[in-house]
Motif scaffolding. Structure first.
Motif, PDB file in Angstrom:
ATOM      1  N   LEU A  41       0.835  -1.191   0.000  1.00 26.42           N
ATOM      2  CA  LEU A  41       0.000   0.000   0.000  1.00 26.42           C
ATOM      3  C   LEU A  41       0.874   1.247   0.000  1.00 26.42           C
ATOM      4  N   PRO A  42       0.477   2.285  -0.742  1.00 25.33           N
ATOM      5  CA  PRO A  42       1.246   3.539  -0.732  1.00 25.33           C
ATOM      6  C   PRO A  42       1.259   4.136   0.669  1.00 25.33           C
ATOM      7  N   LEU A  46      -1.926   5.599   3.890  1.00 24.98           N
ATOM      8  CA  LEU A  46      -2.233   4.976   5.167  1.00 24.98           C
ATOM      9  C   LEU A  46      -2.459   6.043   6.232  1.00 24.98           C
ATOM     10  N   HIS A  47      -3.405   5.807   7.096  1.00 26.52           N
ATOM     11  CA  HIS A  47      -3.732   6.805   8.118  1.00 26.52           C
ATOM     12  C   HIS A  47      -4.325   6.106   9.331  1.00 26.52           C
ATOM     13  N   ALA A 118     -10.409  -0.631   0.874  1.00 27.98           N
ATOM     14  CA  ALA A 118     -10.978  -1.362   2.002  1.00 27.98           C
ATOM     15  C   ALA A 118      -9.896  -1.756   2.995  1.00 27.98           C
ATOM     16  N   LEU A 119      -8.729  -2.170   2.495  1.00 33.02           N
ATOM     17  CA  LEU A 119      -7.654  -2.581   3.391  1.00 33.02           C
ATOM     18  C   LEU A 119      -7.143  -1.404   4.212  1.00 33.02           C
ATOM     19  N   ALA A 145       1.080  -1.530   9.439  1.00 36.17           N
ATOM     20  CA  ALA A 145       0.416  -1.383  10.738  1.00 36.17           C
ATOM     21  C   ALA A 145       0.864  -0.108  11.433  1.00 36.17           C
ATOM     22  N   PHE A 146       2.169   0.081  11.538  1.00 32.90           N
ATOM     23  CA  PHE A 146       2.676   1.257  12.246  1.00 32.90           C
ATOM     24  C   PHE A 146       2.306   2.550  11.520  1.00 32.90           C
ATOM     25  N   LEU A 147       2.335   2.517  10.186  1.00 34.66           N
ATOM     26  CA  LEU A 147       1.959   3.709   9.428  1.00 34.66           C
ATOM     27  C   LEU A 147       0.470   4.019   9.548  1.00 34.66           C
TER      28      LEU A 147
END
Length: 205
Positions: A41-42, A46-47, A118-119, A145-147
């Motif tokens: 994923l870019p 991610l948020h 969705a992910l 996960a951390f991002l």
């Protein structure tokens, strides 16, 4: 995906593992239609988000990923904690059977392969991300996960994952249902403010 509060997903029907640098955002390789695509994923998409009532498992449903361990561990926790599994693979039937045998099939949600949007939402809404493969490299799931502002639940034999997941940034247990279940329960009972701090430690590594 209504059960976990995420909108409709797009199934991904190909079996290629690529890095983000190899595939454009809208590209999908033209290969056989019977397996699974894994595209990183870019990072800028991610948020974080609210801490939900589920731990998220992302990846292929194969023995080496040890999703079976996460399911067996869930039996050592109490409701309403749930396990959401995003991914496809040859082991799904056996994993569904295991969930029934352990009496947690009502708390395990198999989503199959989902699209990027969705992910990203699944990461954002999780309590934590569970990733217990045996002796693997750091794993893109760890970084995602951390991002996404989520801490990691893992085991002490995951190899390179432990370069990022430490007692300051994650929950690390023995590779047994009881050991991993205890860490899942610890995550559930940890204040969300602390979970966010732990994820930030991991993000900074």
């Amino acid at each position: 995906l209504a059960a976990v509060g995420v909108g409709a997903a797009v199934l991904l029907p190909v079996d290629v593992e690529l890095g983000a640098e190899d595939v454009g955002e809208d590209e999908r390789p033209d290969v056989e239609s019977d397996a699974v695509v894994k595209i990183w994923l870019p990072a800028d998409r991610l948020h974080g988000g609210p801490f939900g009532d589920y731990v998220l498992s992302v990846g292929r449903l194969e023995q080496v990923k040890r999703v079976h361990l996460a399911i067996a561990a869930l039996a050592h926790t109490t409701p309403p904690l749930r396990l959401v599994v995003a991914g496809a693979g040859t082991g799904r039937i056996d994993l569904e059977r295991l969930a029934r045998e352990r009496g947690v099939d009502d708390r395990v949600h198999f989503l199959g392969e989902v699209d990027d949007d969705a992910l990203i939402d699944l990461y954002a809404g999780a309590l934590a991300v569970i990733f217990p493969p045996y002796d693997e490299d750091f794993g893109y799931v760890t970084l995602e996960a951390f991002l996404s502002g989520k801490t990691l639940i893992t085991t002490n034999d995951t190899g390179g994952v432990l370069e990022f997941a430490t007692p300051e940034s994650g929950f690390i247990g023995e590779p047994t249902p009881e050991g991993l279940g205890a860490e899942m329960a610890r995550a559930w009972n940890t204040p969300t403010s602390r979970l966010g701090e732990m994820a930030e430690v991991g993000r900074r590594k």
